[in-house]
Design an enzyme around this catalytic site. Structure first.
Site, PDB file in Angstrom:
ATOM      1  N   GLU A 163    -143.643 -31.101  14.726  1.00  0.00           N
ATOM      2  CA  GLU A 163    -143.125 -32.074  15.680  1.00  0.00           C
ATOM      3  C   GLU A 163    -143.600 -31.913  17.113  1.00  0.00           C
ATOM      4  O   GLU A 163    -143.620 -32.877  17.864  1.00  0.00           O
ATOM      5  CB  GLU A 163    -141.585 -32.016  15.649  1.00  0.00           C
ATOM      6  CG  GLU A 163    -140.956 -32.387  14.325  1.00  0.00           C
ATOM      7  CD  GLU A 163    -141.298 -33.810  13.914  1.00  0.00           C
ATOM      8  OE1 GLU A 163    -141.049 -34.747  14.691  1.00  0.00           O
ATOM      9  OE2 GLU A 163    -141.838 -33.971  12.796  1.00  0.00           O
ATOM     10  N   SER A 220     -80.609 -24.161 -10.753  1.00  0.00           N
ATOM     11  CA  SER A 220     -79.564 -23.245 -10.286  1.00  0.00           C
ATOM     12  C   SER A 220     -79.811 -22.680  -8.903  1.00  0.00           C
ATOM     13  O   SER A 220     -78.949 -21.956  -8.384  1.00  0.00           O
ATOM     14  CB  SER A 220     -79.419 -22.095 -11.287  1.00  0.00           C
ATOM     15  OG  SER A 220     -78.944 -22.562 -12.531  1.00  0.00           O
TER      16      SER A 220
END
Length: 709
Positions: A77, A337
């Protein structure tokens, strides 16, 4: 005209450059698609995907990129990156000459110019390409970047912000999702493939491999395997999204804690070591339960003092569960319970019972608006008269329902809501079954309710992310709460049902209660030490019944192991008795072998000798005033007798004698009736009304059969 346009473009570019962000601002504003949940010490716990549009990982410093990648990037690049000042005029000239002769060239856009388009929305490249003014603005911004940023900062920002294939943004995301590597671990071939993607992010594997091969050929020491590159590219592009690295310990809690906006990482109150143990212990327990139709579970651990969440396991995980996304900590289910301690606490607070009071564990018929409610114990057995301590410790259903009827469903529901359980209906909706956990609650609120018991009846909110903390408030009397905690920690009190060596026993103080919902769809274990409250749920996310899995065999082993881990090296200490309590010797007559013991009493309720006579009920205990009985013509009449219960005396129905004693049985007839209980002198102790609805039951003496008409 052209000069005017050029001048206007330069002015625009200059205006854009004036708003140029600093490197620190760009790095701080970097938004990731995945955010990291940290534990209380800063250790990573969970990476969570939040942005579905793109995949960007946390910012990676330049020093943590592979040298091979940096070399391939610059070669592809911007070969004069360290020589130019933002614009490579030589490349501009070469590009213009190539365009003039219709030749393919690398292009003139430097890394700095590309970065300018990445950090400035005004310079982002549109699909139709940049205009001349935008190109000039890009060049101007690149020059300004070079004047205020270092080369290292430019390169680092570019690597973290550059778009790559598909949804991938930044080299860190591309390296992880395409090659399952960190940027530092990329080799020469992988680096060349990533660099090739910059030109054509969504190109076919063959084209990307060809470009990568050209890049490797530019490096004298490289002899690229071009066919191999194409195969490597095809494999990488076909790879399904991988889970990102890490243990992924707390996905459900992370969804609560991590928001779309904000920092890329967030520290939580969770303890990674405890969270890891909780996950492993739950999974191991469910593996041991294989074959019993159970695949899901959840765990939460709270700090008693602060309300901080120390562990949050919402699921057993995708390996075991077909519904791993469901958060079992927040799902509402019947708690069975585990509500009984709150029933007894309220009755103790109201001085309706003491821990030494005798309760009747025998077949019961509880009148409700819908008819008769016939509670049964878990083992279908009965134990006769026994103390409230033994009834709660052994988790007997019938005594709990009898205590609940003393309170009334509305009063009990209000108290449960005071403890933060958030019942969806009023008490009358649940009726007498509320004492046995017929309402639905979630593990988070239930565990925090037990934490309130641990804190002597003071409730405070759990500390959760982005949740406003409500002030702590007293919801229960400290003295009665202490007695309930003492019962739940009493190994002797639960020996009839659980034995002396069950998993509910711990080396230090721990108050604990199990629960199983109807048809074994859910089982629970909740309990607290002096420092922690632990809640465990085991079941199926879809609600399917388990096969022979109770609270003590399903959830309790997980609870026990976590309590053991939490108190390694420091046993839990029992709480100190608050004011308002008295301890004295209680002796029992008429029970099944309960020996004399030192018992705790709310001051003013002390009992030195406990007998059936001293414990006899006052007035009528069954039915309740205004009760409605519904008769079923399809049931044998003998099974539909109504039992009137209460203090020993003379019973009258509609003004006529019915019988004597503490209870009488009556064959019901439809209509409204008046029931009265008289003492030995004929004085009315109590009078109430009730109604019977349904068919008239007629006995056929000649055949011994009964039918309905």
């Amino acid at each position: 005209m052209k000069q005017r346009l050029l001048g206007l473009a330069l002015l625009i570019a200059a205006g854009l450059a004036q708003a140029l962000p600093t490197f620190e601002q760009v790095r701080a504003g970097h938004k990731t698609s995945d955010k990291v949940l940290l534990d209380r010490r800063g250790e990573p716990l969970q990476l969570l995907r939040l942005d579905k549009r793109q995949r960007a990982l946390p910012w990676v410093p330049l020093a943590q990129y592979s040298p091979a990648l940096l070399h391939a990037l610059l070669l592809s690049e911007d070969r004069r990156f360290y020589e130019h000042s933002g614009v490579d005029w030589g490349a501009v000239a070469a590009s213009a000459w190539g365009n003039l002769w219709n030749q393919r060239t690398r292009g003139a856009s430097t890394l700095t110019m590309q970065l300018a388009g990445l950090i400035d929305d005004e310079l982002t490249r549109p699909q139709q390409g940049r205009s001349g003014a935008q190109k000039l603005g890009q060049a101007w911004t690149a020059r300004k970047l070079e004047g205020t940023w270092s080369k290292a900062e430019i390169l680092e920002a570019y690597l973290n912000r550059v778009p790559l294939r598909g949804e991938l943004v930044g080299v860190p995301a591309a390296a992880r999702l395409l090659f399952d590597k960190s940027p530092a671990a990329l080799d020469a071939s992988e680096s060349a493939l990533l660099a090739a993607l910059l030109r054509a992010p969504n190109a076919r594997p063959a084209l990307v491999a060809q470009r990568a091969c050209e890049l490797l050929n530019l490096q004298p020491a490289r002899k690229p395997d071009c066919p191999g590159l194409e195969m490597q590219a095809a494999a990488a592009f076909a790879r399904r999204p991988l889970p990102l690295p890490g243990e992924h310990l707390a996905p459900h809690y992370a969804r609560l804690a991590l928001k779309a906006d904000g920092p890329n990482s967030q520290r939580s109150t969770l303890d990674a070591r405890l969270q890891r143990v909780a996950v492993q212990v739950l999974k191991q327990q469910l593996i041991e339960l294989q074959g019993r139709n159970v695949e899901d579970g959840a765990v939460i651990v709270l700090d008693n003092a602060t309300g901080e969440v120390l562990a949050w396991v919402g699921s057993s995980g995708a390996e075991l569960s077909s519904a791993a996304e469901v958060d079992g900590v927040l799902a509402r289910r019947q708690p069975g319970s585990t509500l009984k301690p709150f029933v007894y606490q309220l009755a103790l607070e109201k001085k309706l019972i003491t821990a030494a009071s005798l309760l009747d564990d025998s077949p019961a018929q509880i009148s409700t608006d819908a008819g008769l409610y016939l509670p049964q114990n878990y083992d279908r057995g009965y134990r006769g008269w026994l103390s409230a301590r033994s009834a709660l410790g052994n988790s007997l259903n019938i005594p709990a329902v009898r205590v609940g009827t003393m309170l009334g469903a509305d009063m009990l529901a209000a108290r449960l809501n005071d403890f933060g359980l958030g019942l969806e209906q009023g008490g009358s909706y649940y009726g007498a079954s509320l004492a046995l956990g017929s309402a639905e609650v979630n593990l988070l609120s239930l565990t925090n309710a037990y934490r309130a018991l641990a804190n002597g009846g003071v409730w405070s909110a759990v500390r959760l992310p982005a949740r406003e903390l409500k002030p702590a408030r007293r919801v229960a009397d400290a003295a009665s709460t202490f007695i309930v905690a003492d019962i739940l920690a009493d190994n002797n009190a639960r020996a009839l049902t659980f034995g002396m060596g069950s998993v509910l026993s711990t080396s230090g103080f721990a108050a604990v209660k199990t629960g199983t919902s109807k048809d074994m769809r859910d089982n629970w274990c909740l309990g607290f030490s002096d420092r922690y409250t632990v809640g465990v749920w085991v079941g199926n996310a879809g609600g399917e019944a388990m096969h022979d899995v109770s609270g003590v065999s399903g959830a309790a082993p997980v609870w026990h192991q976590l309590m053991h881990y939490l108190h390694q090296g420091r046993p839990s200490r029992p709480p100190k008795a608050p004011a308002g309590l008295t301890q004295q010797l209680a002796r029992f007559d008429g029970t099944q072998g309960e020996p004399p013991r030192q018992e705790w009493f709310v001051r003013g309720t002390e009992l030195a000798r406990v007998s059936l006579m001293a414990n006899a009920p006052r007035g009528i205990t069954n039915p309740r005033d205004g009760a409605i009985y519904a008769l079923d013509p399809d049931m044998p009449p003998a099974a539909q007798r109504i039992v009137f219960e209460g203090e020993a005396g003379q019973w009258q129905l509609d003004g006529k004698p019915l019988g004597r004693g503490t209870s009488v049985r009556w064959a019901p007839t439809p209509g409204r009736h008046q029931l009265a209980l008289l003492d030995a002198r004929g004085q009315v102790l109590q009078k109430l009304g009730f109604e019977v609805r349904g068919a008239i039951l007629v006995a056929r003496a000649q055949t011994g059969k009964e039918k309905a008409r």
